[in-house]
Design an enzyme around this catalytic site. Structure first.
Site, PDB file in Angstrom:
ATOM      1  N   SER A 152       0.855  -1.190   0.000  1.00  0.00           N
ATOM      2  CA  SER A 152       0.000   0.000   0.000  1.00  0.00           C
ATOM      3  C   SER A 152       0.891   1.241   0.000  1.00  0.00           C
ATOM      4  CB  SER A 152      -0.883   0.014   1.248  1.00  0.00           C
ATOM      5  OG  SER A 152      -1.550   1.260   1.363  1.00  0.00           O
ATOM      6  N   TYR A 164      -2.754  -0.227  10.200  1.00  0.00           N
ATOM      7  CA  TYR A 164      -2.656  -0.583   8.783  1.00  0.00           C
ATOM      8  C   TYR A 164      -1.277  -0.203   8.234  1.00  0.00           C
ATOM      9  CZ  TYR A 164      -3.993  -0.669   3.804  1.00  0.00           C
ATOM     10  OH  TYR A 164      -4.068  -0.923   2.459  1.00  0.00           O
TER      11      TYR A 164
HETATM   12  P1  NAD Z   1     -11.397  -5.202  -0.171  1.00  0.00           P
HETATM   13  O1  NAD Z   1     -11.822  -4.989   1.229  1.00  0.00           O
HETATM   14  O2  NAD Z   1     -12.323  -4.759  -1.266  1.00  0.00           O
HETATM   15  O3  NAD Z   1     -11.028  -6.735  -0.415  1.00  0.00           O
HETATM   16  C1  NAD Z   1     -10.224  -7.431   0.507  1.00  0.00           C
HETATM   17  C2  NAD Z   1     -10.592  -8.902   0.460  1.00  0.00           C
HETATM   18  O4  NAD Z   1      -9.780  -9.581   1.418  1.00  0.00           O
HETATM   19  C3  NAD Z   1     -12.068  -9.152   0.824  1.00  0.00           C
HETATM   20  O5  NAD Z   1     -12.684  -9.957  -0.153  1.00  0.00           O
HETATM   21  C4  NAD Z   1     -11.957  -9.871   2.165  1.00  0.00           C
HETATM   22  O6  NAD Z   1     -13.010 -10.811   2.398  1.00  0.00           O
HETATM   23  C5  NAD Z   1     -10.597 -10.552   2.034  1.00  0.00           C
HETATM   24  N1  NAD Z   1     -10.069 -10.967   3.331  1.00  0.00           N
HETATM   25  C6  NAD Z   1     -10.052 -10.248   4.490  1.00  0.00           C
HETATM   26  N2  NAD Z   1      -9.564 -11.013   5.489  1.00  0.00           N
HETATM   27  C7  NAD Z   1      -9.265 -12.226   4.951  1.00  0.00           C
HETATM   28  C8  NAD Z   1      -8.745 -13.441   5.478  1.00  0.00           C
HETATM   29  N3  NAD Z   1      -8.448 -13.570   6.777  1.00  0.00           N
HETATM   30  N4  NAD Z   1      -8.549 -14.478   4.638  1.00  0.00           N
HETATM   31  C9  NAD Z   1      -8.875 -14.372   3.328  1.00  0.00           C
HETATM   32  N5  NAD Z   1      -9.404 -13.261   2.773  1.00  0.00           N
HETATM   33  C10 NAD Z   1      -9.595 -12.199   3.585  1.00  0.00           C
HETATM   34  O7  NAD Z   1      -9.992  -4.485  -0.319  1.00  0.00           O
HETATM   35  P2  NAD Z   1      -9.165  -4.056  -1.611  1.00  0.00           P
HETATM   36  O8  NAD Z   1      -9.287  -2.587  -1.734  1.00  0.00           O
HETATM   37  O9  NAD Z   1      -9.487  -4.935  -2.756  1.00  0.00           O
HETATM   38  O10 NAD Z   1      -7.680  -4.352  -1.071  1.00  0.00           O
HETATM   39  C11 NAD Z   1      -6.929  -5.474  -1.510  1.00  0.00           C
HETATM   40  C12 NAD Z   1      -5.494  -5.292  -1.059  1.00  0.00           C
HETATM   41  O11 NAD Z   1      -5.005  -4.068  -1.596  1.00  0.00           O
HETATM   42  C13 NAD Z   1      -5.354  -5.177   0.462  1.00  0.00           C
HETATM   43  O12 NAD Z   1      -4.165  -5.823   0.855  1.00  0.00           O
HETATM   44  C14 NAD Z   1      -5.264  -3.686   0.675  1.00  0.00           C
HETATM   45  O13 NAD Z   1      -4.574  -3.373   1.865  1.00  0.00           O
HETATM   46  C15 NAD Z   1      -4.512  -3.255  -0.563  1.00  0.00           C
HETATM   47  N6  NAD Z   1      -4.685  -1.851  -0.894  1.00  0.00           N
HETATM   48  C16 NAD Z   1      -5.869  -1.362  -1.360  1.00  0.00           C
HETATM   49  C17 NAD Z   1      -5.957  -0.024  -1.702  1.00  0.00           C
HETATM   50  C18 NAD Z   1      -7.209   0.587  -2.255  1.00  0.00           C
HETATM   51  O14 NAD Z   1      -7.208   1.805  -2.486  1.00  0.00           O
HETATM   52  N7  NAD Z   1      -8.276  -0.142  -2.477  1.00  0.00           N
HETATM   53  C19 NAD Z   1      -4.869   0.822  -1.541  1.00  0.00           C
HETATM   54  C20 NAD Z   1      -3.687   0.293  -1.057  1.00  0.00           C
HETATM   55  C21 NAD Z   1      -3.604  -1.059  -0.756  1.00  0.00           C
END
Ligand code: NAD
Length: 271
Positions: A152, A164
């Site tokens: 991230s 986080y």
């Molecule tokens: P999201 O919340 O839409 O999806 C995350 C998924 O992870 C969900 O489907 C959830 O059920 C799953 N999850 C949570 N705990 C879990 C577990 N114990 N075992 C298996 N699955 C589990 O989030 P996103 O935005 O798609 O983020 C995905 C990744 O990208 C994450 O690591 C997040 O930190 C990172 N990220 C996202 C953004 C953004 O802007 N969306 C920015 C930086 C980093």
């Protein structure tokens, strides 16, 4: 000074359509956190690129149509879930060619509000879950294998959601150490750091969070899940065969300017 007259950039046209659709043909890729968001988009993209894609998530079913993708319930923090996956893959005689650790949770509490339990819970998924993925799946990988952890922009900065942010900095250390351990076996480990990407996770953030992110992003917009997916697909492929231990921000420049964008913007306004 040249005034480009460009206030912000629009999302690019469908660049992905021009990219090779078979770059992952014959590969088996396991991806976590794939019921929705970045993980779901990634799973669909990797399948479209020719990979046999096993999408795992703690949710019992995906939130979107996942045609061409095998879906499996798996809690990344549960050792027994990983053991079952590995046993099934071994029974089928499958090697693993790619792993994407995208499962992640956020917790938007600041320094004064965050509790140890929050830190532990966020760490368990973002760091512990990635560690278990690498420990369980790397023994099934051969030379040429590739692991990508989704970090991230928070992992490159002092972002305010403390638990986080700390977890994503820890993830970087984990990936670097893993790239050293697995390099001699020909297995690469890299991190992709998304900026503000339009997903369910960011949809839950306050409007001010979105606006402040866009204001600090040189490209002047949020990013799409497809723009993260294309970089991950590259890292999984042989096109990235000499890339390991690397970290690639996919953030429209958010983390590139060290906070000087607001200074630049302020001075470019007529006074
Ligand atoms: P999201 O919340 O839409 O999806 C995350 C998924 O992870 C969900 O489907 C959830 O059920 C799953 N999850 C949570 N705990 C879990 C577990 N114990 N075992 C298996 N699955 C589990 O989030 P996103 O935005 O798609 O983020 C995905 C990744 O990208 C994450 O690591 C997040 O930190 C990172 N990220 C996202 C953004 C953004 O802007 N969306 C920015 C930086 C980093």
């Amino acid at each position: 000074m040249v005034d480009t007259g460009v206030a912000s950039t629009d999302p690019p046209p469908q660049v992905h359509a021009r990219q090779a659709r078979s770059r992952l043909a014959g590969r088996l890729v396991v991806i976590t956190g794939a019921a929705r968001g970045i993980g779901a988009a990634l799973a669909k993209r990797l399948a479209a690129d020719g990979a046999r894609t096993i999408a795992c998530d703690i949710a019992s079913s995906p939130e979107h149509d996942m045609d061409g993708v095998e879906y499996r319930r798996l809690d990344v923090t549960a050792d027994e879930d990983w053991r079952r996956l590995v046993a099934d893959l071994r029974d089928q005689g499958n090697d693993v060619d790619g792993v994407v650790a995208s499962a992640g949770v956020t917790w938007r509490a600041r320094l004064g509000e965050v509790e140890g339990a929050d830190l532990a819970r966020v760490y368990a998924v973002n760091v512990g879950g990635t560690l278990l993925a690498i420990q369980h799946l790397s023994p099934l990988m051969q030379a040429g294998g590739s692991i990508v952890a989704i970090g991230s922009a928070a992992g490159l900065t002092g972002h305010y959601p403390l638990a986080y942010t700390a977890s994503k900095w820890a993830l970087r250390g984990l990936a670097k150490a893993a790239s050293l351990e697995l390099g001699p076996a020909g297995i690469r480990v890299n991190v992709v750091h998304p900026g503000f990407i339009e997903t369910e996770m960011t949809a839950s953030a306050p409007a001010a969070f979105r606006a402040a992110n866009v204001a600090e992003t040189p490209l002047g917009r949020t990013g799409s899940t497809e723009e993260v997916s294309s970089v991950v697909s590259f890292l999984l492929s042989d096109e990235a065969s000499f890339v390991t231990g690397a970290e690639i921000p996919v953030d429209g420049g958010l983390t590139s300017h060290g906070g000087v964008k607001s200074i630049s913007d302020a001075l470019s306004r007529p006074t």
